[in-house]
Scaffold this motif. Structure first.
Motif, PDB file in Angstrom:
ATOM      1  N   ILE A  46       0.857  -1.180   0.000  1.00 21.55           N
ATOM      2  CA  ILE A  46       0.000   0.000   0.000  1.00 21.55           C
ATOM      3  C   ILE A  46       0.900   1.239   0.000  1.00 21.55           C
ATOM      4  N   GLY A  64       2.391   4.733   0.528  1.00 24.44           N
ATOM      5  CA  GLY A  64       2.145   5.687   1.603  1.00 24.44           C
ATOM      6  C   GLY A  64       1.989   5.035   2.969  1.00 24.44           C
ATOM      7  N   LYS A  65       1.904   3.704   3.021  1.00 21.47           N
ATOM      8  CA  LYS A  65       1.732   3.003   4.298  1.00 21.47           C
ATOM      9  C   LYS A  65       2.772   1.911   4.533  1.00 21.47           C
ATOM     10  N   THR A  66       3.031   1.081   3.528  1.00 30.43           N
ATOM     11  CA  THR A  66       3.940  -0.054   3.691  1.00 30.43           C
ATOM     12  C   THR A  66       5.372   0.459   3.867  1.00 30.43           C
ATOM     13  N   THR A  67       6.080  -0.089   4.849  1.00 26.87           N
ATOM     14  CA  THR A  67       7.439   0.372   5.168  1.00 26.87           C
ATOM     15  C   THR A  67       8.503  -0.585   4.631  1.00 26.87           C
ATOM     16  N   LYS A 113       6.613   4.636  -1.908  1.00 27.39           N
ATOM     17  CA  LYS A 113       6.001   5.708  -2.706  1.00 27.39           C
ATOM     18  C   LYS A 113       5.195   5.063  -3.838  1.00 27.39           C
ATOM     19  N   GLN A 140       8.505  -3.841   6.538  1.00 27.45           N
ATOM     20  CA  GLN A 140       7.462  -4.782   6.114  1.00 27.45           C
ATOM     21  C   GLN A 140       7.842  -5.458   4.799  1.00 27.45           C
ATOM     22  N   VAL A 163       9.160   4.669   3.440  1.00 30.79           N
ATOM     23  CA  VAL A 163       7.775   4.267   3.183  1.00 30.79           C
ATOM     24  C   VAL A 163       7.608   4.155   1.661  1.00 30.79           C
TER      25      VAL A 163
END
Length: 165
Positions: free
Chosen positions: A55, A57-60, A160, A63, A158
Motif C-alpha cells: 500500500i 504511503g503506508k507499507t514500510t 512511494k 514490512q 515508506v
C-alpha cells in the motif's frame, strides 16, 4: 567425484524436471503450482498479489523486508531532500533459477547444454499450458500478469510506488 556420477546426477535432475513438465501437461493447472513450489517467493512478481500487499504511503521498508527478504539491488538518491531510495528484486537471482545457475558451474558442458534445453522446453510447456487455460476458460485471476523484475520506490522508508516489468 567421477565423471559418471556427475553425468548420472545431471541426467537425474533433467529427468525430474521433465517428469514435472509431463505431470503438468496432464493437468495444466498443476504446472503453474509446480513451478510456484519450485520458485518460492515468485508471488512478489504477481501484480494481483502486489496490489493486495503493498500500500503506497503506508507499507514500510521493514514490512517489505519481512515479506520479500533482502533486495537484489539497493539504490539511494543522494540528490533528494526527502531520503528517496529504491529496491530491486530480480526473479532470475532467486528460487529455481538461482540453483540452476549454480548447478551449471559443476556439471559437464554436455549436461549443462541439456539443462538449458530442458529449461527451454519447460518454458514452452508453460506457454502452452497458459494458452490452453485461456482457450478453455480455466485460467485463474491470480496468474494474469507477472513480471521478472520488481522495483519498489521509497520516500523516508515508506513505499512511494512500485513497478513490475
Amino acid at each position: 567425484m567421477s565423471f559418471n556420477y556427475g553425468k548420472t546426477l545431471g541426467n537425474g535432475l533433467a529427468l525430474c524436471v521433465l517428469a514435472g513438465v509431463l505431470n503438468g501437461c496432464a493437468n495444466t493447472g498443476d504446472l503453474g503450482k509446480l513451478m510456484n513450489t519450485l520458485n518460492q517467493g515468485t508471488q512478489k512478481y504477481d501484480v494481483t498479489y502486489l496490489k493486495q500487499t503493498i500500500i503506497p504511503g503506508k507499507t514500510t521498508k521493514g514490512q517489505i523486508t519481512q515479506m520479500f527478504g533482502a533486495p537484489t539491488n539497493e539504490e539511494l538518491n543522494s540528490t533528494s531532500t526527502s531520503n528517496e531510495s529504491n529496491w530491486t528484486y530480480e526473479k532470475n537471482d532467486e528460487g529455481l533459477d538461482k540453483y540452476m545457475k549454480l548447478a551449471h558451474k559443476y556439471v559437464s558442458t554436455e549436461t549443462s547444454l541439456k539443462m538449458y534445453e530442458t529449461s527451454a522446453q519447460l518454458a514452452k510447456a508453460q506457454t502452452v499450458a497458459n494458452d490452453v487455460s485461456s482457450v478453455t476458460g480455466t485460467k485463474t485471476g491470480q496468474s494474469q500478469t507477472q513480471g521478472s523484475v520488481l522495483t519498489i520506490y521509497f520516500v523516508d522508508d515508506v513505499v512511494k510506488y512500485y513497478r513490475v516489468y
